[in-house]
Design an enzyme around this catalytic site. Structure first.
Site, mmCIF file in Angstrom:
data_model
loop_
_atom_site.group_PDB
_atom_site.id
_atom_site.type_symbol
_atom_site.label_atom_id
_atom_site.label_comp_id
_atom_site.label_asym_id
_atom_site.label_seq_id
_atom_site.Cartn_x
_atom_site.Cartn_y
_atom_site.Cartn_z
ATOM 1 N N GLY A 12 0.773 -1.229 0.000
ATOM 2 C CA GLY A 12 0.000 0.000 0.000
ATOM 3 C C GLY A 12 0.807 1.283 0.000
ATOM 4 C CG ASN A 14 1.759 3.431 -5.791
ATOM 5 O OD1 ASN A 14 2.116 4.475 -6.328
ATOM 6 N ND2 ASN A 14 2.373 2.274 -5.996
ATOM 7 N NE ARG A 61 -12.293 -12.778 -13.833
ATOM 8 C CZ ARG A 61 -11.538 -12.715 -14.920
ATOM 9 N NH1 ARG A 61 -10.226 -12.771 -14.821
ATOM 10 N NH2 ARG A 61 -12.079 -12.620 -16.106
ATOM 11 C CG MET A 86 -0.963 -7.292 -6.850
ATOM 12 S SD MET A 86 -0.332 -6.257 -8.185
ATOM 13 C CE MET A 86 0.893 -7.351 -8.875
ATOM 14 C CG HIS A 105 1.972 -2.025 -15.231
ATOM 15 N ND1 HIS A 105 1.656 -3.251 -14.674
ATOM 16 C CD2 HIS A 105 2.983 -2.256 -16.105
ATOM 17 C CE1 HIS A 105 2.443 -4.168 -15.188
ATOM 18 N NE2 HIS A 105 3.254 -3.610 -16.060
ATOM 19 C CB THR A 137 -9.561 -0.666 -21.357
ATOM 20 O OG1 THR A 137 -8.211 -1.076 -21.553
ATOM 21 C CG2 THR A 137 -9.691 0.841 -21.536
ATOM 22 C CD GLN A 169 10.451 9.658 -10.564
ATOM 23 O OE1 GLN A 169 9.673 10.479 -11.032
ATOM 24 N NE2 GLN A 169 11.430 10.000 -9.736
HETATM 25 C C1 GAR Z 1 3.464 -1.085 -7.338
HETATM 26 O O1 GAR Z 1 4.782 -1.114 -7.848
HETATM 27 C C2 GAR Z 1 2.458 -1.073 -8.478
HETATM 28 O O2 GAR Z 1 2.893 -0.350 -9.589
HETATM 29 C C3 GAR Z 1 2.352 -2.542 -8.783
HETATM 30 O O3 GAR Z 1 2.360 -3.172 -7.542
HETATM 31 C C4 GAR Z 1 3.135 -2.393 -6.615
HETATM 32 C C5 GAR Z 1 2.294 -2.164 -5.395
HETATM 33 O O4 GAR Z 1 3.028 -1.506 -4.400
HETATM 34 N N1 GAR Z 1 1.176 -2.839 -9.548
HETATM 35 C C6 GAR Z 1 1.119 -3.755 -10.507
HETATM 36 O O5 GAR Z 1 2.041 -4.486 -10.789
HETATM 37 C C7 GAR Z 1 -0.226 -3.840 -11.229
HETATM 38 N N2 GAR Z 1 -0.101 -4.611 -12.421
HETATM 39 P P1 GAR Z 1 2.292 -0.749 -3.237
HETATM 40 O O6 GAR Z 1 1.307 -1.753 -2.622
HETATM 41 O O7 GAR Z 1 3.394 -0.413 -2.269
HETATM 42 O O8 GAR Z 1 1.610 0.451 -3.796
#
Ligand code: GAR
Length: 225
Positions: A12, A14, A61, A86, A105, A137, A169
């Protein structure tokens, strides 16, 4: 004021960057698909409502996504933010939130969709890597690109160091994209184009490495050569 629901599966970071960004928006809830997602505790500690819709508790699902949509819709969000969520999402779910669901991503899409993006970037020998925020999408890690950040791949990088440089970033571009949306400036056009302030190509929607970073890379290359 617009409201946001954030979906997470794990750490988490982000989500934390979004909570820390002082966005002009209400964070209505953080929802995890795993009860042990670390980010849930972080959100709760900041008095943000949390919920778990555990994918393992559903036979299919479709059933999981019905429950997830019900939990999301309870909060009536203007925007659904996938922040390290995910699970692959089905077409019906994605269409329900078309134009109001974003994902981040860890690659410069369309390069390296899917998993292990940093390892694959190193294996491919790319010199530039990065991250992408896009509207969601139906196809995996695809969809109209809102903003990207590029970072140099250094001669001595391993998966961990490259991931850390990209993650820093991510924490810049995701709050930026969400801010544009909640300020009412960012839209997904009917033709699938991203519009910022009514213009086709979002201004400032590519961040590039700071000059000193590039310089360090070149010096490292010269020294190793
Ligand atoms: C991040 O690097 C995000 O970009 C990636 O998972 C990580 C989550 O980190 N997402 C993907 O790969 C989606 N396809 P976080 O839980 O610390 O934000």
């Amino acid at each position: 004021m617009k409201s946001i629901v954030i979906l997470i599966s794990g750490r988490g970071s982000n989500m934390e960057a979004l909570l820390a960004a002082g966005l002009p928006a209400r964070i209505a809830a953080v929802i995890g698909n795993r009860p042990d997602a670390k980010g849930l505790a972080t959100a709760a500690a900041q008095d943000v409502a949390t919920a778990v819709v555990d994918h393992k508790a559903y036979g299919t699902r479709a059933e999981f996504e019905t429950a997830l949509a019900a939990e999301i819709d309870r909060h009536r969000p203007d925007l659904v933010v996938l922040a390290g969520f995910m699970r692959v999402l089905g077409d019906d779910f994605v269409r329900r939130y078309q134009g109001r669901m974003m994902n981040i991503h860890p690659s410069l899409l369309p390069a390296f969709p899917g998993l292990h993006t940093h390892r694959r970037a190193l294996e491919a020998g790319v010199r530039i890597h990065g991250c992408t925020v896009h509207f969601v999408t139906p196809s995996l890690d695809n969809g109209p690109i809102i903003i990207q950040a590029a970072v140099p791949v250094r001669a001595d990088d391993d998966e961990k160091s490259l991931a850390a440089r990209v993650l820093a970033q991510e924490h810049v571009i995701y709050p930026q994209a969400v801010r544009w949306f909640v300020e009412g400036r960012l839209f997904l056009g009917a033709d699938g184009r991203v519009l910022l302030d009514g213009a086709g190509i979002p201004e400032g929607a590519l961040l590039v490495p700071a000059p000193e970073q590039s310089g360090a890379t070149l010096r490292a290359l010269a020294e190793s050569g």
